[in-house]
Write a protein that holds these residues in place. Structure first.
Motif, short mmCIF file in Angstrom:
data_model
loop_
_atom_site.label_atom_id
_atom_site.label_comp_id
_atom_site.label_asym_id
_atom_site.label_seq_id
_atom_site.Cartn_x
_atom_site.Cartn_y
_atom_site.Cartn_z
N HIS A 10 0.82 -1.22 0.00
CA HIS A 10 0.00 0.00 0.00
C HIS A 10 0.84 1.26 0.00
CE1 HIS A 10 0.84 -0.34 4.32
NE2 HIS A 10 0.62 0.96 4.38
N GLN A 11 2.15 1.12 0.23
CA GLN A 11 3.00 2.30 0.24
C GLN A 11 3.59 2.60 -1.15
OE1 GLN A 11 5.53 0.68 3.26
NE2 GLN A 11 4.60 1.91 4.86
N LEU A 12 3.33 1.72 -2.12
CA LEU A 12 3.91 1.90 -3.45
C LEU A 12 2.82 2.20 -4.48
CD1 LEU A 12 6.44 -1.07 -3.47
CD2 LEU A 12 6.90 1.33 -2.98
N SER A 13 3.22 2.88 -5.55
CA SER A 13 2.27 3.18 -6.62
C SER A 13 2.03 1.93 -7.48
CB SER A 13 2.82 4.30 -7.50
OG SER A 13 3.93 3.82 -8.22
N GLY A 14 0.96 1.97 -8.29
CA GLY A 14 0.65 0.84 -9.15
C GLY A 14 1.79 0.50 -10.10
N GLY A 15 2.42 1.54 -10.65
CA GLY A 15 3.53 1.33 -11.58
C GLY A 15 4.72 0.66 -10.91
N MET A 16 5.03 1.13 -9.69
CA MET A 16 6.12 0.53 -8.92
C MET A 16 5.81 -0.94 -8.62
SD MET A 16 8.68 2.53 -7.75
CE MET A 16 9.05 2.71 -6.02
N THR A 41 -3.23 -2.80 -17.90
CA THR A 41 -4.60 -2.27 -17.94
C THR A 41 -4.94 -1.44 -16.69
OG1 THR A 41 -5.20 -4.21 -19.18
CG2 THR A 41 -7.00 -2.91 -18.34
N ALA A 42 -4.42 -1.87 -15.53
CA ALA A 42 -4.79 -1.20 -14.29
C ALA A 42 -3.91 0.03 -14.02
CB ALA A 42 -4.71 -2.17 -13.12
N LEU A 43 -3.00 0.35 -14.95
CA LEU A 43 -2.08 1.45 -14.70
C LEU A 43 -2.49 2.69 -15.50
CD1 LEU A 43 1.23 -0.57 -15.08
CD2 LEU A 43 -0.10 -0.17 -13.00
N ASP A 44 -2.04 3.87 -15.06
CA ASP A 44 -2.36 5.04 -15.86
C ASP A 44 -1.46 5.10 -17.09
OD1 ASP A 44 -0.04 6.81 -15.33
OD2 ASP A 44 -0.76 6.61 -13.26
N VAL A 45 -1.86 5.93 -18.05
CA VAL A 45 -1.29 5.83 -19.40
C VAL A 45 0.22 6.05 -19.43
CG1 VAL A 45 -1.49 6.65 -21.76
CG2 VAL A 45 -3.49 6.64 -20.27
N THR A 46 0.71 7.03 -18.67
CA THR A 46 2.15 7.30 -18.74
C THR A 46 2.94 6.14 -18.14
OG1 THR A 46 1.82 8.55 -16.71
CG2 THR A 46 2.08 9.81 -18.72
#
Lengths: 315, 353
Positions: free
Chosen positions: B151-157, B181-186
């Motif tokens: 929970h302390q990390l971003s989806g990309g990480m 799919t679950a990540l933002d575009v960048t």
């Protein structure tokens, strides 16, 4: 975390103060007076009654009596028993070990058998699962006093495995004497804990991180321990805590049934005798135990779940 | 020998109203180091195809056909052998990294358990490798990441962590189920670049499930288009874009919004996607196909291999030219009107007044 504990202890003190007032008021409002119990139906001249009332300060206004008692408690003086004229504090101290051992014993039974049975049922399924579901329904449905009588007649009277009453002396003898009472006391709570544990384990089994771990080739027993049971312990901890805290109060029935000299049995006697000082002291102890156990559970919860933050200290 | 070979794989899931077919005979092969994209709408069976490889299909599912991994049938393995395959040969990256990691365990525990508990490596060696892998997937502060909870990390990480875990055992085959799919575009393109780089570096074959035809075209050597639980076309990205041979592929290509032309209305494939169990003989796509002939409703097309590609369409030969050109119903006049933008602007001013 220290700040969290200190704040919770402050809240506990406030709870104790409020409950002390409620308990005092309830005893005051209850029918029957202490002096009528003291004279025990004998015809006594009004002068003697008046002197008794004066001696115990029973004619003072309610708030003054409450204040006198409260200031005594704050200085460590819990007062004097109306019936035995003994110091309440020493009376309590002599009774506490039995109740403490009884509840600890029951708590161990709840944790070991409740959690273990629930976890195995949830992991294995099948016949054991059905047995645990049925057993927990039965365990929860049987009233404690009835379970006490049933256990006594089976294991003490018929089979002669355990002593019928008394608390025993020395560790082994004490455990032998306390086994049936502890089982009777733990039964409903163990049933609830087993069922909650089973549900939590079944739910956690279906979690995606569990199937991911299995798909990575992590052995089943490691997944069961580290991913399923460990995560399932989060809701179980809360339930176990509440049930253990409630044991001290539930001990009254069991101590009475097995004629154990704990504070629970003492509470029942004192209420019947309108022994204000003793009832209030025991009630305060019960509230304090409940508060402390819950505090311990909350701290424990934060230790096992890293997502829990201590009450808004950080985001 | 092919790393992976699926031979007439069928999957039925029992339900209250009888068995439901989810896969109706999927056959495909994957050479070592090759990347194959599985593309299709939701419910077309792309994820299910993936899951038959590691045998992670839903409980109760009945799978027939052969799934050959380096020539050995995965479906017949006992529990111990299956676990070895999962630990050493095939790894999987799922859609949502947040759900894939146990929320109460640290990243280090997640990475180490895949090497230590699954493969029997020593804890020290596993920890060293885990740190090395995190650095390789572009994580700057390895120490902080290792000690973090999900929970302390971003989806990309988190998806980088999952990729690191997936390549840790240097598997022969990587199964990627919509990994971005679950990540933002960048973040998507970054994660995709890391995944692709790691794949090439380790020489892994990849089965890449996505609904994004563009993304699949960018990273895959070949693309398989799925519809209603079967493959309707397999070809290279270049072949697909230049000349799709199946009407469904053509419509999939058309339904991508174009960056250069502003469309008055996004083109959609008519009708709704049907599930595999709803197919009742004939071509599964016939009901939605603008080119459907009477015999399409009646005869079931087979997957025909021709010149390095395969198509499942009765009319693919006669339609070849048409499918490679314009879409029916869209005249060239309309298209040119849209590119100039005139009709669109008219509509916008109407809407604002």
């Amino acid at each position: 975390m220290l700040r969290f504990v200190i704040r919770r202890l402050g809240a506990l003190a406030a709870t104790l103060l409020i409950s002390s007032f409620l308990i005092f008021a309830a005893m005051y409002a209850a029918p029957g007076t202490p002096e009528s119990f003291l004279v025990q139906g004998r015809t006594v001249s009004p002068e003697v009654l008046a002197s008794i009332r004066a001696q115990y300060g029973l004619d003072d206004p309610f708030l003054l009596r409450y204040w006198n008692w409260l200031s005594g408690v704050l200085t460590g003086d819990l007062g004097e028993s109306l019936t035995t004229r003994q110091d309440v504090a020493s009376l309590l101290l002599s009774r506490i070990p039995t109740t403490l051992w009884l509840t600890l014993y029951a708590a161990v039974i709840i944790v070991v058998f409740g959690v273990l049975a629930g976890a195995i049922a949830g992991l294995r399924g099948g016949a054991f699962d059905t047995a645990v579901l049925l057993g927990s329904s039965v365990g929860f449905a049987i009233p404690t006093f009835f379970a006490a009588v049933l256990l006594m007649s089976m294991f003490s009277v018929t089979l002669g495995w355990f002593p019928v009453f008394g608390a025993g002396a020395g560790f082994a003898d004490r455990m032998a004497h306390l086994t049936l009472p502890a089982v009777a006391l733990a039964l409903p709570a163990a049933a609830v804990v087993a069922r909650i544990t089973r549900t939590a384990v079944v739910e956690e089994r279906g979690a995606e991180h569990v199937s991911v771990a299995l798909a990575r080739g992590v052995p089943w027993r490691v997944v069961a321990r580290r991913h399923i049971v460990r995560n399932a312990m989060l809701p179980v901890t809360t339930i176990v805590g509440v049930n253990i805290a409630a044991l001290v109060a539930g001990a009254a029935v069991v101590e009475h049934a097995f004629t154990l000299d704990g504070i629970g049995a003492m509470l029942i006697n004192s209420v019947q005798q309108k022994d204000f000082a003793v009832v209030q002291a025991i009630a305060l102890v019960l509230v304090a135990v409940f508060g402390v156990v819950n505090l311990v559970i909350d701290v424990l919860y934060a230790v096992i779940d890293p997502r829990v933050q201590f009450g808004g200290e950080s985001a | 020998m092919n790393v992976l070979e699926l031979d007439d794989v069928r999957l039925d899931l029992p339900s209250k109203r009888g068995d439901r077919a989810l896969l109706r005979g999927v056959s495909l092969s994957l050479a070592p180091g090759e990347a194959l994209g599985l593309v299709g709408e939701s419910g077309s069976g792309k994820s299910m195809t993936l899951r038959t490889v590691l045998r992670t299909e839903p409980p109760g599912a009945r799978v027939t056909g052969r799934v050959l991994l380096d020539g050995a049938d995965v479906r017949g393995l006992d529990a111990a052998a299956l676990r070895r395959v999962r630990a050493n040969d095939v790894t999987m990256i799922s859609q949502n990294p947040r759900a894939a990691l146990n929320p109460v365990l640290r990243v280090s525990q997640f990475l180490v358990e895949g090497l230590c508990d699954a493969r029997g490596e020593s804890r020290d060696a596993a920890t060293r490798r885990a740190r090395d892998l995190l650095a390789r997937v572009g994580i700057a502060d390895v120490d902080r990441c290792m000690g973090s909870y999900p929970h302390q990390l971003s989806g990309g990480m988190l998806q980088r962590v999952v990729i690191a875990a997936a390549v840790a055992s240097s598997p022969r085959l990587l199964l990627a189920d919509e990994p971005t799919t679950a990540l933002d575009v960048t973040t998507q393109s970054e994660v995709m670049a890391i995944l692709d780089g790691q794949r090439r570096e380790h020489g892994m074959a990849m089965l890449f499930v996505t609904h994004d035809l563009e993304l699949a075209s960018a990273v895959c050597d070949r693309i398989a288009v799925l519809y209603a639980g079967e493959i309707v076309e397999i070809a290279t990205p270049a072949q697909l874009h230049a000349a799709p041979r199946h009407p469904y592929t053509r419509l999939l290509l058309d339904s991508r919004p174009s960056i250069t032309a502003r469309a008055s209305e996004l083109p959609v494939i008519p009708g709704r996607p049907i599930a595999a169990y709803e197919v009742e003989g004939g071509c599964a796509f016939a009901a939605r196909c603008p080119w459907a002939a009477p015999r399409c409703e009646r005869d079931e097309p087979a997957l025909v291999h021709h010149a390095g590609r395969a198509t499942r369409c009765l009319r693919s030969d006669e339609l070849a030219d048409e499918l490679a050109g314009e879409t029916p119903g869209e005249t060239s006049g309309e298209t040119s009107g849209e590119t100039t933008g005139e009709p669109v602007r008219d509509r916008e001013t109407e809407a604002t007044t």
